[in-house]
Design a protein around this motif. Structure first.
Motif, PDB file in Angstrom:
ATOM      1  N   ALA A   1       0.785  -1.103  -0.199  1.00 17.33           N
ATOM      2  CA  ALA A   1       0.066   0.009   0.141  1.00 17.33           C
ATOM      3  C   ALA A   1       0.805   1.344   0.097  1.00 17.33           C
ATOM      4  O   ALA A   1       0.437   2.404  -0.641  1.00 17.33           O
ATOM      5  N   SER A   2       1.935   1.152   0.625  1.00 13.71           N
ATOM      6  CA  SER A   2       3.103   2.305   0.747  1.00 13.71           C
ATOM      7  C   SER A   2       3.426   2.418  -0.653  1.00 13.71           C
ATOM      8  O   SER A   2       3.590   3.810  -1.392  1.00 13.71           O
ATOM      9  N   VAL A   3       3.633   1.601  -1.650  1.00  9.47           N
ATOM     10  CA  VAL A   3       4.183   1.565  -3.043  1.00  9.47           C
ATOM     11  C   VAL A   3       3.140   2.417  -3.747  1.00  9.47           C
ATOM     12  O   VAL A   3       3.248   3.243  -4.440  1.00  9.47           O
ATOM     13  N   LEU A   4       1.661   2.007  -3.280  1.00  9.55           N
ATOM     14  CA  LEU A   4       0.893   2.489  -4.131  1.00  9.55           C
ATOM     15  C   LEU A   4       0.569   3.963  -3.780  1.00  9.55           C
ATOM     16  O   LEU A   4       0.319   4.851  -4.714  1.00  9.55           O
ATOM     17  N   ALA A   5       0.807   4.440  -2.583  1.00 12.68           N
ATOM     18  CA  ALA A   5       0.781   5.751  -2.140  1.00 12.68           C
ATOM     19  C   ALA A   5       1.891   6.362  -2.802  1.00 12.68           C
ATOM     20  O   ALA A   5       1.749   7.820  -3.116  1.00 12.68           O
ATOM     21  N   MET A   6       2.989   5.855  -2.973  1.00 12.35           N
ATOM     22  CA  MET A   6       4.218   6.567  -3.605  1.00 12.35           C
ATOM     23  C   MET A   6       3.857   7.023  -5.018  1.00 12.35           C
ATOM     24  O   MET A   6       4.276   7.905  -5.488  1.00 12.35           O
ATOM     25  N   ILE A   7       2.949   6.201  -5.683  1.00 10.63           N
ATOM     26  CA  ILE A   7       2.605   6.296  -7.164  1.00 10.63           C
ATOM     27  C   ILE A   7       1.606   7.778  -7.103  1.00 10.63           C
ATOM     28  O   ILE A   7       1.847   8.557  -7.871  1.00 10.63           O
ATOM     29  N   GLY A   8       0.997   7.763  -6.023  1.00 11.66           N
ATOM     30  CA  GLY A   8       0.073   9.092  -6.140  1.00 11.66           C
ATOM     31  C   GLY A   8       0.878  10.226  -5.534  1.00 11.66           C
ATOM     32  O   GLY A   8       0.568  11.247  -6.371  1.00 11.66           O
ATOM     33  N   GLY A   9       1.841  10.225  -5.070  1.00 11.84           N
ATOM     34  CA  GLY A   9       2.502  11.141  -4.506  1.00 11.84           C
ATOM     35  C   GLY A   9       3.568  11.704  -5.668  1.00 11.84           C
ATOM     36  O   GLY A   9       3.589  12.970  -6.032  1.00 11.84           O
ATOM     37  N   SER A  10       4.023  10.774  -6.422  1.00 15.12           N
ATOM     38  CA  SER A  10       4.663  11.092  -7.404  1.00 15.12           C
ATOM     39  C   SER A  10       3.939  11.515  -8.665  1.00 15.12           C
ATOM     40  O   SER A  10       4.523  12.461  -9.497  1.00 15.12           O
ATOM     41  N   THR A  11       2.852  11.189  -8.698  1.00 11.71           N
ATOM     42  CA  THR A  11       1.818  11.820  -9.761  1.00 11.71           C
ATOM     43  C   THR A  11       1.418  13.111  -9.508  1.00 11.71           C
ATOM     44  O   THR A  11       1.376  14.244 -10.321  1.00 11.71           O
ATOM     45  N   SER A  12       1.387  13.626  -8.321  1.00 18.30           N
ATOM     46  CA  SER A  12       1.147  15.105  -8.070  1.00 18.30           C
ATOM     47  C   SER A  12       2.248  15.783  -8.380  1.00 18.30           C
ATOM     48  O   SER A  12       2.004  16.842  -8.913  1.00 18.30           O
ATOM     49  N   VAL A  13       3.471  15.304  -8.244  1.00 17.85           N
ATOM     50  CA  VAL A  13       4.450  16.257  -8.667  1.00 17.85           C
ATOM     51  C   VAL A  13       4.659  16.113 -10.235  1.00 17.85           C
ATOM     52  O   VAL A  13       4.944  17.013 -10.941  1.00 17.85           O
ATOM     53  N   GLY A  14       4.220  14.922 -10.981  1.00 13.80           N
ATOM     54  CA  GLY A  14       4.397  14.927 -12.181  1.00 13.80           C
ATOM     55  C   GLY A  14       3.209  15.371 -12.802  1.00 13.80           C
ATOM     56  O   GLY A  14       3.429  15.518 -14.281  1.00 13.80           O
ATOM     57  N   THR A  15       2.337  15.996 -12.284  1.00 12.49           N
ATOM     58  CA  THR A  15       1.030  16.754 -12.763  1.00 12.49           C
ATOM     59  C   THR A  15       1.417  18.030 -12.760  1.00 12.49           C
ATOM     60  O   THR A  15       1.280  18.908 -14.143  1.00 12.49           O
ATOM     61  N   ILE A  16       2.331  18.820 -12.074  1.00 10.93           N
ATOM     62  CA  ILE A  16       2.514  19.928 -11.753  1.00 10.93           C
ATOM     63  C   ILE A  16       3.857  20.657 -12.879  1.00 10.93           C
ATOM     64  O   ILE A  16       3.718  21.778 -13.504  1.00 10.93           O
ATOM     65  N   ALA A  17       4.833  19.860 -12.754  1.00 13.62           N
ATOM     66  CA  ALA A  17       6.142  20.060 -13.247  1.00 13.62           C
ATOM     67  C   ALA A  17       6.036  20.228 -14.908  1.00 13.62           C
ATOM     68  O   ALA A  17       6.477  21.082 -15.524  1.00 13.62           O
ATOM     69  N   PRO A  18       5.257  19.295 -15.344  1.00  9.21           N
ATOM     70  CA  PRO A  18       5.073  19.266 -16.938  1.00  9.21           C
ATOM     71  C   PRO A  18       4.366  20.348 -17.553  1.00  9.21           C
ATOM     72  O   PRO A  18       4.479  20.665 -18.607  1.00  9.21           O
ATOM     73  N   GLY A  19       3.508  21.107 -16.667  1.00  7.88           N
ATOM     74  CA  GLY A  19       2.815  22.160 -17.205  1.00  7.88           C
ATOM     75  C   GLY A  19       3.907  23.212 -17.658  1.00  7.88           C
ATOM     76  O   GLY A  19       3.830  24.047 -18.651  1.00  7.88           O
ATOM     77  N   GLY A  20       4.891  23.593 -16.785  1.00  5.66           N
ATOM     78  CA  GLY A  20       5.804  24.749 -17.137  1.00  5.66           C
ATOM     79  C   GLY A  20       6.787  24.298 -18.219  1.00  5.66           C
ATOM     80  O   GLY A  20       7.187  25.043 -18.651  1.00  5.66           O
ATOM     81  N   LEU A  21       7.116  22.963 -18.146  1.00  6.54           N
ATOM     82  CA  LEU A  21       7.913  22.547 -19.288  1.00  6.54           C
ATOM     83  C   LEU A  21       7.442  22.669 -20.696  1.00  6.54           C
ATOM     84  O   LEU A  21       7.827  22.633 -21.566  1.00  6.54           O
ATOM     85  N   SER A  22       5.911  22.405 -20.757  1.00  7.11           N
ATOM     86  CA  SER A  22       5.278  22.416 -22.030  1.00  7.11           C
ATOM     87  C   SER A  22       5.257  23.919 -22.457  1.00  7.11           C
ATOM     88  O   SER A  22       5.135  24.186 -23.577  1.00  7.11           O
ATOM     89  N   ASP A  23       5.432  24.805 -21.485  1.00  5.39           N
ATOM     90  CA  ASP A  23       5.458  26.270 -21.907  1.00  5.39           C
ATOM     91  C   ASP A  23       6.726  26.503 -22.572  1.00  5.39           C
ATOM     92  O   ASP A  23       6.896  27.401 -23.265  1.00  5.39           O
ATOM     93  N   ARG A  24       7.981  26.159 -22.268  1.00  2.00           N
ATOM     94  CA  ARG A  24       9.280  26.533 -22.669  1.00  2.00           C
ATOM     95  C   ARG A  24       9.715  25.450 -23.613  1.00  2.00           C
ATOM     96  O   ARG A  24      10.803  25.960 -24.351  1.00  2.00           O
ATOM     97  N   PHE A  25       9.354  24.247 -23.588  1.00  2.62           N
ATOM     98  CA  PHE A  25       9.890  23.375 -24.744  1.00  2.62           C
ATOM     99  C   PHE A  25       8.815  22.784 -25.812  1.00  2.62           C
ATOM    100  O   PHE A  25       7.595  22.792 -25.549  1.00  2.62           O
TER     101      PHE A  25
END
Length: 85
Positions: free
Chosen positions: A13-37
């Motif tokens: 369950a901790s590994v599944l929660a880690m996917i959710g935590g990484s998803t929150s970071v992986g959702t925010i960062a690509p928005g800024g990258l898509s403006d620059r690249f």
């Protein structure tokens, strides 16, 4: 399935929660990258890294360490394709 490979319910369950935590970071960062690249290049890298993480999964031996590596990379790439698309 993790139980079949000897991983208890709490670490799985901790590994599944880690996917959710990484998803929150992986959702925010690509928005800024898509403006620059170029979005096509970003999508190439996102889908390529997602494919590599899925190729890693059978070789992770379903240990806590192996699944944690999978969870970090797959979670980062899970929703990262939405902003450039």
């Amino acid at each position: 399935m993790c139980g079949d490979y000897g991983l208890a319910a709490i670490p799985a369950a901790s590994v599944l929660a880690m996917i959710g935590g990484s998803t929150s970071v992986g959702t925010i960062a690509p928005g800024g990258l898509s403006d620059r690249f170029d979005n096509r290049q970003l999508l190439f890298w996102y889908y390529g890294l997602r494919g590599l993480s899925l190729l890693w999964l059978p070789h992770s031996d379903f240990s806590l360490y192996g699944l944690s590596l999978f969870a970090m990379f797959y979670g980062l790439d899970w929703v990262a394709t939405v902003p450039p698309t």
